[in-house]
Design a protein around this motif. Structure first.
Motif, PDB file in Angstrom:
ATOM      1  N   LEU A   7     -26.509 101.763  47.881  1.00  0.00           N
ATOM      2  CA  LEU A   7     -25.118 102.314  47.584  1.00  0.00           C
ATOM      3  C   LEU A   7     -23.944 101.181  48.164  1.00  0.00           C
ATOM      4  O   LEU A   7     -23.331 100.539  47.237  1.00  0.00           O
ATOM      5  CB  LEU A   7     -24.715 103.753  47.675  1.00  0.00           C
ATOM      6  CG  LEU A   7     -25.379 104.758  46.983  1.00  0.00           C
ATOM      7  CD1 LEU A   7     -24.906 105.896  47.459  1.00  0.00           C
ATOM      8  CD2 LEU A   7     -25.029 104.770  45.550  1.00  0.00           C
ATOM      9  N   ARG A   8     -24.038 100.798  49.366  1.00  0.00           N
ATOM     10  CA  ARG A   8     -23.125  99.987  50.030  1.00  0.00           C
ATOM     11  C   ARG A   8     -23.395  98.343  49.254  1.00  0.00           C
ATOM     12  O   ARG A   8     -22.455  97.708  48.871  1.00  0.00           O
ATOM     13  CB  ARG A   8     -23.389  99.781  51.093  1.00  0.00           C
ATOM     14  CG  ARG A   8     -22.803 101.008  52.001  1.00  0.00           C
ATOM     15  CD  ARG A   8     -22.454 100.978  53.331  1.00  0.00           C
ATOM     16  NE  ARG A   8     -21.816 102.202  53.836  1.00  0.00           N
ATOM     17  CZ  ARG A   8     -21.923 102.729  55.144  1.00  0.00           C
ATOM     18  NH1 ARG A   8     -22.827 102.219  55.723  1.00  0.00           N
ATOM     19  NH2 ARG A   8     -21.110 103.770  55.470  1.00  0.00           N
ATOM     20  N   ALA A   9     -24.531  98.197  48.950  1.00  0.00           N
ATOM     21  CA  ALA A   9     -24.946  96.649  48.191  1.00  0.00           C
ATOM     22  C   ALA A   9     -24.199  96.848  46.917  1.00  0.00           C
ATOM     23  O   ALA A   9     -23.682  95.706  46.448  1.00  0.00           O
ATOM     24  CB  ALA A   9     -26.480  96.657  48.286  1.00  0.00           C
ATOM     25  N   MET A  10     -24.636  98.056  46.397  1.00  0.00           N
ATOM     26  CA  MET A  10     -23.896  97.851  44.906  1.00  0.00           C
ATOM     27  C   MET A  10     -22.570  98.111  44.869  1.00  0.00           C
ATOM     28  O   MET A  10     -21.922  97.146  43.944  1.00  0.00           O
ATOM     29  CB  MET A  10     -24.475  99.364  44.339  1.00  0.00           C
ATOM     30  CG  MET A  10     -26.189  99.265  43.927  1.00  0.00           C
ATOM     31  SD  MET A  10     -26.538 100.950  43.177  1.00  0.00           S
ATOM     32  CE  MET A  10     -25.297 101.027  41.893  1.00  0.00           C
ATOM     33  N   LEU A  11     -21.817  98.575  45.957  1.00  0.00           N
ATOM     34  CA  LEU A  11     -20.554  98.522  45.834  1.00  0.00           C
ATOM     35  C   LEU A  11     -20.081  97.232  46.141  1.00  0.00           C
ATOM     36  O   LEU A  11     -18.959  96.502  45.476  1.00  0.00           O
ATOM     37  CB  LEU A  11     -20.120  99.389  47.141  1.00  0.00           C
ATOM     38  CG  LEU A  11     -18.218  99.272  47.244  1.00  0.00           C
ATOM     39  CD1 LEU A  11     -17.665  99.817  46.010  1.00  0.00           C
ATOM     40  CD2 LEU A  11     -18.075 100.390  48.425  1.00  0.00           C
ATOM     41  N   GLU A  12     -20.415  96.427  46.979  1.00  0.00           N
ATOM     42  CA  GLU A  12     -20.199  95.046  47.263  1.00  0.00           C
ATOM     43  C   GLU A  12     -20.417  93.992  46.054  1.00  0.00           C
ATOM     44  O   GLU A  12     -19.549  93.374  45.828  1.00  0.00           O
ATOM     45  CB  GLU A  12     -21.039  94.319  48.500  1.00  0.00           C
ATOM     46  CG  GLU A  12     -20.462  94.799  49.783  1.00  0.00           C
ATOM     47  CD  GLU A  12     -19.101  94.875  49.880  1.00  0.00           C
ATOM     48  OE1 GLU A  12     -18.602  93.757  49.818  1.00  0.00           O
ATOM     49  OE2 GLU A  12     -18.465  95.698  50.415  1.00  0.00           O
ATOM     50  N   LYS A  13     -21.432  94.340  45.406  1.00  0.00           N
ATOM     51  CA  LYS A  13     -21.582  93.589  44.036  1.00  0.00           C
ATOM     52  C   LYS A  13     -20.638  93.708  43.059  1.00  0.00           C
ATOM     53  O   LYS A  13     -20.022  93.001  42.374  1.00  0.00           O
ATOM     54  CB  LYS A  13     -23.070  93.992  43.445  1.00  0.00           C
ATOM     55  CG  LYS A  13     -23.437  93.030  42.343  1.00  0.00           C
ATOM     56  CD  LYS A  13     -24.783  93.541  41.908  1.00  0.00           C
ATOM     57  CE  LYS A  13     -25.254  92.962  40.577  1.00  0.00           C
ATOM     58  NZ  LYS A  13     -26.503  93.158  40.157  1.00  0.00           N
ATOM     59  N   MET A  21     -29.109 104.092  59.427  1.00  0.00           N
ATOM     60  CA  MET A  21     -28.710 104.515  57.940  1.00  0.00           C
ATOM     61  C   MET A  21     -29.741 104.715  57.140  1.00  0.00           C
ATOM     62  O   MET A  21     -30.790 103.888  57.307  1.00  0.00           O
ATOM     63  CB  MET A  21     -27.571 103.717  57.574  1.00  0.00           C
ATOM     64  CG  MET A  21     -26.116 104.002  58.419  1.00  0.00           C
ATOM     65  SD  MET A  21     -24.920 103.041  57.432  1.00  0.00           S
ATOM     66  CE  MET A  21     -24.209 102.401  58.999  1.00  0.00           C
ATOM     67  N   SER A  22     -29.408 105.353  56.001  1.00  0.00           N
ATOM     68  CA  SER A  22     -30.754 105.840  55.138  1.00  0.00           C
ATOM     69  C   SER A  22     -30.484 104.597  54.291  1.00  0.00           C
ATOM     70  O   SER A  22     -29.881 103.654  54.036  1.00  0.00           O
ATOM     71  CB  SER A  22     -30.569 107.111  54.279  1.00  0.00           C
ATOM     72  OG  SER A  22     -29.304 106.937  53.573  1.00  0.00           O
ATOM     73  N   GLU A  23     -31.718 104.317  53.479  1.00  0.00           N
ATOM     74  CA  GLU A  23     -31.931 103.354  52.529  1.00  0.00           C
ATOM     75  C   GLU A  23     -31.327 103.503  51.276  1.00  0.00           C
ATOM     76  O   GLU A  23     -30.438 102.674  50.748  1.00  0.00           O
ATOM     77  CB  GLU A  23     -33.437 103.351  52.175  1.00  0.00           C
ATOM     78  CG  GLU A  23     -33.906 102.218  51.289  1.00  0.00           C
ATOM     79  CD  GLU A  23     -35.433 102.191  50.687  1.00  0.00           C
ATOM     80  OE1 GLU A  23     -35.521 101.836  49.562  1.00  0.00           O
ATOM     81  OE2 GLU A  23     -36.329 102.721  51.534  1.00  0.00           O
ATOM     82  N   LYS A  24     -30.967 104.836  50.920  1.00  0.00           N
ATOM     83  CA  LYS A  24     -30.054 105.171  49.703  1.00  0.00           C
ATOM     84  C   LYS A  24     -28.693 104.611  49.982  1.00  0.00           C
ATOM     85  O   LYS A  24     -28.116 104.032  49.285  1.00  0.00           O
ATOM     86  CB  LYS A  24     -30.217 106.391  49.583  1.00  0.00           C
ATOM     87  CG  LYS A  24     -29.418 107.136  48.327  1.00  0.00           C
ATOM     88  CD  LYS A  24     -29.760 108.552  47.919  1.00  0.00           C
ATOM     89  CE  LYS A  24     -29.065 108.721  46.479  1.00  0.00           C
ATOM     90  NZ  LYS A  24     -29.281 110.203  46.323  1.00  0.00           N
ATOM     91  N   LEU A  25     -28.133 104.915  51.289  1.00  0.00           N
ATOM     92  CA  LEU A  25     -26.755 104.611  51.672  1.00  0.00           C
ATOM     93  C   LEU A  25     -26.699 102.969  51.662  1.00  0.00           C
ATOM     94  O   LEU A  25     -25.717 102.751  51.022  1.00  0.00           O
ATOM     95  CB  LEU A  25     -26.382 105.055  52.943  1.00  0.00           C
ATOM     96  CG  LEU A  25     -25.104 104.956  53.518  1.00  0.00           C
ATOM     97  CD1 LEU A  25     -24.085 105.515  52.461  1.00  0.00           C
ATOM     98  CD2 LEU A  25     -24.816 105.513  54.736  1.00  0.00           C
ATOM     99  N   GLU A  26     -27.440 102.325  52.066  1.00  0.00           N
ATOM    100  CA  GLU A  26     -27.570 100.906  52.222  1.00  0.00           C
ATOM    101  C   GLU A  26     -27.422 100.124  50.830  1.00  0.00           C
ATOM    102  O   GLU A  26     -27.010  99.299  50.557  1.00  0.00           O
ATOM    103  CB  GLU A  26     -28.953 100.388  52.872  1.00  0.00           C
ATOM    104  CG  GLU A  26     -28.734 100.580  54.380  1.00  0.00           C
ATOM    105  CD  GLU A  26     -27.599  99.972  55.096  1.00  0.00           C
ATOM    106  OE1 GLU A  26     -27.220  98.658  54.852  1.00  0.00           O
ATOM    107  OE2 GLU A  26     -26.824 100.658  55.722  1.00  0.00           O
TER     108      GLU A  26
END
Length: 88
Positions: free
Chosen positions: A8-14, A1-6
Motif C-alpha cells: 500500500l505504501r509503495a502504491m501511494l508513492e507511485k 511491518m506486513s507485506e500488505k502495508l508495504e
C-alpha cells in the motif's frame, strides 16, 4: 511491518509521483493556452484598425474576457479585408 502495508505504501508513492507529473503537465498546458490566447489577441489587434482610445477600451474589456472579433467590433474597430485574389 506486513507485506500488505508495504504494498500500500509503495502504491501511494507511485500515485504521488503520477500526481506530480500530472500537475506539471497541467501547468505546461495552462501556460501554452495563455501564450496562444495572447498571440491571437495580438493578431486581432494588429489586423484591426483601432485608435488608441479603442485599444484602451479593448484592454479594459479583456480584463474580464478574451477579446474576439465581436469584442473588437463593439469598440468600433474595423478590419482590413484580406486579399483573396492570389488564392487558387
Amino acid at each position: 511491518m506486513s507485506e500488505k502495508l508495504e504494498k500500500l505504501r509503495a502504491m501511494l508513492e507511485k500515485e504521488k509521483d503520477r500526481r506530480i507529473k500530472l500537475n506539471n503537465r497541467i501547468e505546461i498546458l495552462e501556460r501554452r493556452i495563455q501564450e496562444v490566447e495572447a498571440a491571437e489577441v495580438n493578431e486581432m489587434v494588429r489586423t484591426a484598425k483601432v485608435t488608441p482610445e479603442q485599444l484602451a477600451a479593448l484592454l479594459r474589456q479583456s480584463a474580464t474576457s478574451t477579446p474576439n472579433p465581436a469584442t473588437l467590433a463593439a469598440v468600433g474597430a474595423t478590419f482590413d479585408k484580406e486579399d483573396d485574389s492570389d488564392e487558387v
